[in-house]
Design a protein around this motif. Structure first.
Motif, mmCIF file in Angstrom:
data_model
loop_
_atom_site.group_PDB
_atom_site.id
_atom_site.type_symbol
_atom_site.label_atom_id
_atom_site.label_comp_id
_atom_site.label_asym_id
_atom_site.label_seq_id
_atom_site.Cartn_x
_atom_site.Cartn_y
_atom_site.Cartn_z
ATOM 1 N N ALA A 122 33.441 -58.023 -39.783
ATOM 2 C CA ALA A 122 32.207 -58.241 -40.568
ATOM 3 C C ALA A 122 30.931 -58.551 -39.280
ATOM 4 O O ALA A 122 31.379 -58.716 -38.334
ATOM 5 N N PRO A 123 29.897 -58.523 -39.932
ATOM 6 C CA PRO A 123 28.848 -58.563 -39.120
ATOM 7 C C PRO A 123 28.665 -60.071 -38.467
ATOM 8 O O PRO A 123 28.093 -60.476 -37.305
ATOM 9 N N ASN A 124 29.238 -61.134 -39.121
ATOM 10 C CA ASN A 124 29.327 -62.459 -38.544
ATOM 11 C C ASN A 124 30.452 -62.597 -37.566
ATOM 12 O O ASN A 124 30.545 -63.889 -37.112
ATOM 13 N N GLY A 125 31.191 -61.587 -37.123
ATOM 14 C CA GLY A 125 32.080 -61.575 -36.198
ATOM 15 C C GLY A 125 33.764 -61.912 -36.741
ATOM 16 O O GLY A 125 34.454 -61.738 -35.953
ATOM 17 N N GLU A 126 33.583 -62.091 -37.985
ATOM 18 C CA GLU A 126 35.198 -62.419 -38.579
ATOM 19 C C GLU A 126 35.877 -60.854 -38.449
ATOM 20 O O GLU A 126 35.180 -59.826 -38.969
ATOM 21 N N SER A 127 36.971 -60.981 -38.471
ATOM 22 C CA SER A 127 37.856 -59.668 -38.588
ATOM 23 C C SER A 127 39.348 -59.992 -39.303
ATOM 24 O O SER A 127 39.699 -61.064 -39.197
ATOM 25 N N ILE A 128 39.656 -58.721 -39.483
ATOM 26 C CA ILE A 128 40.935 -58.705 -40.297
ATOM 27 C C ILE A 128 41.482 -57.659 -39.853
ATOM 28 O O ILE A 128 41.050 -56.643 -39.831
ATOM 29 N N THR A 129 43.045 -57.615 -39.799
ATOM 30 C CA THR A 129 43.887 -56.550 -39.171
ATOM 31 C C THR A 129 44.870 -56.168 -40.017
ATOM 32 O O THR A 129 45.655 -57.151 -40.577
ATOM 33 N N ILE A 130 45.101 -54.943 -40.295
ATOM 34 C CA ILE A 130 46.590 -54.554 -41.009
ATOM 35 C C ILE A 130 47.151 -53.799 -39.939
ATOM 36 O O ILE A 130 46.567 -52.659 -39.511
ATOM 37 N N LYS A 131 48.342 -53.839 -39.814
ATOM 38 C CA LYS A 131 49.247 -53.153 -38.602
ATOM 39 C C LYS A 131 50.312 -52.551 -39.567
ATOM 40 O O LYS A 131 51.049 -53.181 -40.236
ATOM 41 N N LYS A 132 50.279 -51.126 -39.317
ATOM 42 C CA LYS A 132 51.696 -50.575 -40.109
ATOM 43 C C LYS A 132 52.250 -49.887 -38.857
ATOM 44 O O LYS A 132 51.881 -48.919 -38.277
#
Length: 133
Positions: A122-132
């Motif tokens: 996100a622009p505010n620096g938050e991130s989320i990851t999906i690993k497969k």
């Protein structure tokens, strides 16, 4: 006689040390600490971590999907103002989602098992990851 005086002196020193030790023990146990010298410790409970406001869902590939093609379509949905990075074993791609947050790209795969990682930032620096795998 000198032997008796030596033994008597030794016993007197031991008796004196014993009396001094007992007196010191009672002096220490009777001592009180004034309230001005005590410090109070306060324990605060930790604040809970805030879950990220960014979301990421993958439409393709599905969980545990096995493909025989060398090219894999990766698609999903996230925030429209986020940046999506798709990382495979041999390549990576940076994608800007459409206005509704959907994204799609193709990834070249290596022979054998490949690990696919999709990151939405996100622009505010938050991130989320999906690993497969």
């Amino acid at each position: 006689m000198k032997k008796e005086q030596l033994i008597l002196s030794f016993v007197a020193v031991l008796f004196g040390l014993l009396v001094a030790g007992i007196a010191f023990y009672f002096l220490q146990t009777a001592k009180t600490i004034p309230d001005a010298n005590t410090k109070t410790a306060s324990i605060t409970s930790p604040t809970p971590t805030i879950s990220p406001s960014i979301t990421l869902t993958l439409d393709q590939p599905r969980d545990e999907e096995v493909v025989s093609n060398k090219v894999l379509v990766v698609s999903g949905k996230t925030q429209s103002n986020a940046v999506v990075t798709v990382i495979a074993d041999s390549a990576s791609d940076v994608i800007t989602p459409s206005t509704d947050g959907s994204f799609s790209t193709t990834v070249n795969l290596d022979n054998g098992q490949n690990v696919l990682e999709v990151i939405s930032i996100a622009p505010n620096g938050e991130s989320i990851t999906i690993k497969k795998p």
